[in-house]
Enzyme design. Structure first.
Site, mmCIF file in Angstrom:
data_model
loop_
_atom_site.group_PDB
_atom_site.id
_atom_site.type_symbol
_atom_site.label_atom_id
_atom_site.label_comp_id
_atom_site.label_asym_id
_atom_site.label_seq_id
_atom_site.Cartn_x
_atom_site.Cartn_y
_atom_site.Cartn_z
ATOM 1 N N GLU A 1 -11.233 0.729 -3.560
ATOM 2 C CA GLU A 1 -11.542 0.358 -2.179
ATOM 3 C C GLU A 1 -12.185 1.533 -1.444
ATOM 4 O O GLU A 1 -11.656 2.651 -1.455
ATOM 5 C CB GLU A 1 -10.226 -0.067 -1.507
ATOM 6 C CG GLU A 1 -10.351 -0.576 -0.089
ATOM 7 C CD GLU A 1 -8.983 -1.029 0.451
ATOM 8 O OE1 GLU A 1 -8.057 -1.269 -0.348
ATOM 9 O OE2 GLU A 1 -8.856 -1.116 1.676
ATOM 10 N N ASP B 1 -7.279 2.994 -3.044
ATOM 11 C CA ASP B 1 -8.023 2.988 -1.779
ATOM 12 C C ASP B 1 -8.278 4.435 -1.344
ATOM 13 O O ASP B 1 -7.342 5.205 -1.127
ATOM 14 C CB ASP B 1 -7.205 2.259 -0.699
ATOM 15 C CG ASP B 1 -7.952 2.125 0.626
ATOM 16 O OD1 ASP B 1 -9.127 2.537 0.703
ATOM 17 O OD2 ASP B 1 -7.359 1.586 1.586
ATOM 18 N N LYS C 1 -1.042 -0.870 -4.397
ATOM 19 C CA LYS C 1 -2.271 -0.153 -4.041
ATOM 20 C C LYS C 1 -1.900 1.302 -3.786
ATOM 21 O O LYS C 1 -1.006 1.590 -2.988
ATOM 22 C CB LYS C 1 -2.892 -0.783 -2.794
ATOM 23 C CG LYS C 1 -3.893 0.067 -2.054
ATOM 24 C CD LYS C 1 -4.664 -0.779 -1.057
ATOM 25 C CE LYS C 1 -4.820 -0.106 0.283
ATOM 26 N NZ LYS C 1 -5.574 -0.927 1.244
ATOM 27 N N ASP D 1 -14.072 -1.930 2.593
ATOM 28 C CA ASP D 1 -13.156 -2.155 3.716
ATOM 29 C C ASP D 1 -13.903 -1.709 4.980
ATOM 30 O O ASP D 1 -14.558 -2.520 5.644
ATOM 31 C CB ASP D 1 -11.855 -1.362 3.473
ATOM 32 C CG ASP D 1 -10.896 -1.339 4.650
ATOM 33 O OD1 ASP D 1 -11.237 -1.851 5.723
ATOM 34 O OD2 ASP D 1 -9.778 -0.779 4.517
ATOM 35 N N LYS E 1 -10.153 -7.498 7.188
ATOM 36 C CA LYS E 1 -9.206 -7.154 8.250
ATOM 37 C C LYS E 1 -9.750 -7.734 9.540
ATOM 38 O O LYS E 1 -10.812 -7.299 10.014
ATOM 39 C CB LYS E 1 -9.096 -5.634 8.403
ATOM 40 C CG LYS E 1 -8.334 -4.935 7.285
ATOM 41 C CD LYS E 1 -8.314 -3.441 7.544
ATOM 42 C CE LYS E 1 -7.650 -2.691 6.410
ATOM 43 N NZ LYS E 1 -7.943 -1.252 6.481
ATOM 44 N N GLY F 1 -4.364 -4.741 5.685
ATOM 45 C CA GLY F 1 -3.313 -4.536 6.673
ATOM 46 C C GLY F 1 -3.599 -3.306 7.502
ATOM 47 O O GLY F 1 -4.282 -2.384 7.045
ATOM 48 N N SER G 1 0.857 -1.181 0.000
ATOM 49 C CA SER G 1 0.000 0.000 0.000
ATOM 50 C C SER G 1 0.896 1.236 0.000
ATOM 51 O O SER G 1 1.734 1.401 0.888
ATOM 52 C CB SER G 1 -0.883 -0.041 1.253
ATOM 53 O OG SER G 1 -1.627 1.131 1.381
#
Ligand code: SMG
Ligand code: MG
Length: 366
Positions: A212, A187, A159, A237, A261, A289, A133
């Protein structure tokens, strides 16, 4: 098994570089570790709450408080890890706090029984592919340098964090520099509204794996509407907090991929349920994460080895965020990390490093 109590410990871990998202910039992680002490042995859990309630409503001080006041005393009669969530269910919310306690009890139990997290959860791979990320940066050239370094290190998926003003042109620049072959996704951490639908649809030109959490966490219907305008798959998410909310979001057409997650959903056992619900519906999942230390990372890798995790996760090597991890570092080879096979998490903190980075400790009996 009899749970005697938990040792809570805050550990200050400086990040190798600032990590900027649409909700803020982090330069250090205030990791809350919990060690379960039971008559069968000890186990470790990591709480993924941030220092401030910016990603979700939980934050470290709130987590410590709810654990001390309500959650830990409620575990006095809890016989095993499978009962932790049930015994904590009367207390609303605080899923990250609950997840950490369950994780520690599960680790203690599995260590005592000689079984690994991956085996317990149903993992089927002995290594998992690593995505990374990449935060928002001051300039596009700076971002391109960072992406080049991660690709050179072997990361198999990139990402990009986005926000209004740092989205379409940034994605275009990354595609132009690195080509169409790179697995790429974005994201937004809730930074847009449905009024941005046509703007977000411009991302369709770049063959992204997914977008995301573009909209507010409560705006599940908005995501369903957005999915009718934008061709790129929507991946929730923040909105997914349980297997029940996952099932609802899938049914509404609000999500066609899910970021799982464990902290956000109340634990690894609920995370597995989401995997099962999504897989049954034909929805691919991947492991998110939360800038975990080696403790949380070990468990995430185990989870990512389940069969429905068909997209690379935000499961990066220890050196993505930390110069010194509190466990022996996770080192990537060939774009993959090995799934720990030893009992429980398969890793534990290195005592000297842990002591050096510890900022606070408290023993809380059940
Ligand atoms: O651990 O690699 C990691 C971080 C991945 O971007 C990441 N997580 O919304 O998915 C997300 C963010 C939240 C992190 S800020 C606490
Ligand atoms: Mg996210």
């Amino acid at each position: 098994m009899k749970i005697e109590g938990f040792e809570l410990r805050r550990v200050g871990m400086p990040l190798v570089s600032p990590f900027r998202t649409s909700f803020g910039t982090q330069t250090e992680r205030d990791v809350l570790l919990v060690k379960a002490v039971t008559d069968a042995g000890e186990g470790w859990g990591e709480c993924v709450t941030g220092a401030d309630p910016l990603y979700s409503s939980e934050y470290v001080e709130s987590t410590v408080d709810v654990m001390r006041r309500f959650l830990i005393p409620a575990l006095a009669q809890t016989p095993d890890a499978g009962r932790v969530a049930t015994d904590l269910h009367p207390f609303k919310g605080h899923r990250m706090a609950k997840a950490a306690l369950e994780m520690a009890v599960l680790d203690a139990e599995l260590r005592a029984e000689g079984r690994s997290f991956a085996r317990e959860l149903g993992g089927v791979h002995d290594s998992v592919p690593c995505g990374v990320s990449v935060g928002i940066m001051d300039s596009v050239p700076q971002l391109l340098d960072a992406v080049a370094r991660y690709l050179a290190q072997g990361y198999v998926r990139i990402k990009l964090k986005i926000e209004p003003g740092w989205d379409v042109e940034v994605v275009r620049a990354v595609r132009e520099r690195f080509g169409d072959e790179v697995l790429l996704q974005v994201d937004a951490n809730t930074a847009y509204t449905l009024r941005d639908a046509r703007h977000l649809a411009k991302l369709d030109a770049f063959d992204l794996l997914l977008i995301e959490q573009p909209l507010d966490e409560d705006d599940v219907l908005g995501h369903a509407d957005l999915a009718k305008v934008v061709k790129t798959p929507i991946c929730l998410d923040e909105s997914i907090v349980s297997a029940q909310s996952a099932a609802a979001a899938i049914r509404l057409g609000a999500t066609s991929v899910i970021n799982i997650k464990p902290g956000r959903v109340g634990g690894y056992l609920e995370a597995r349920r989401i995997h099962d619900v999504a897989t049954a519906a034909g929805v691919p999942v991947w492991c998110g994460g939360m800038i975990e230390s080696g403790i949380g990372r070990a468990a995430n890798i185990a989870l990512a080895s389940l069969p429905g995790f068909t997209l690379p996760g935000d499961v990066s090597a220890s050196d993505r965020f930390y110069t010194t991890d509190i466990t022996p570092p996770f080192v990537m080879a060939g774009g993959h990390l090995p799934v720990p096979a030893a009992p429980g998490l398969g890793v534990a903190p290195v005592p000297e490093i842990l002591d050096e980075l510890t900022t606070w400790v408290e023993w809380m009996p059940v």
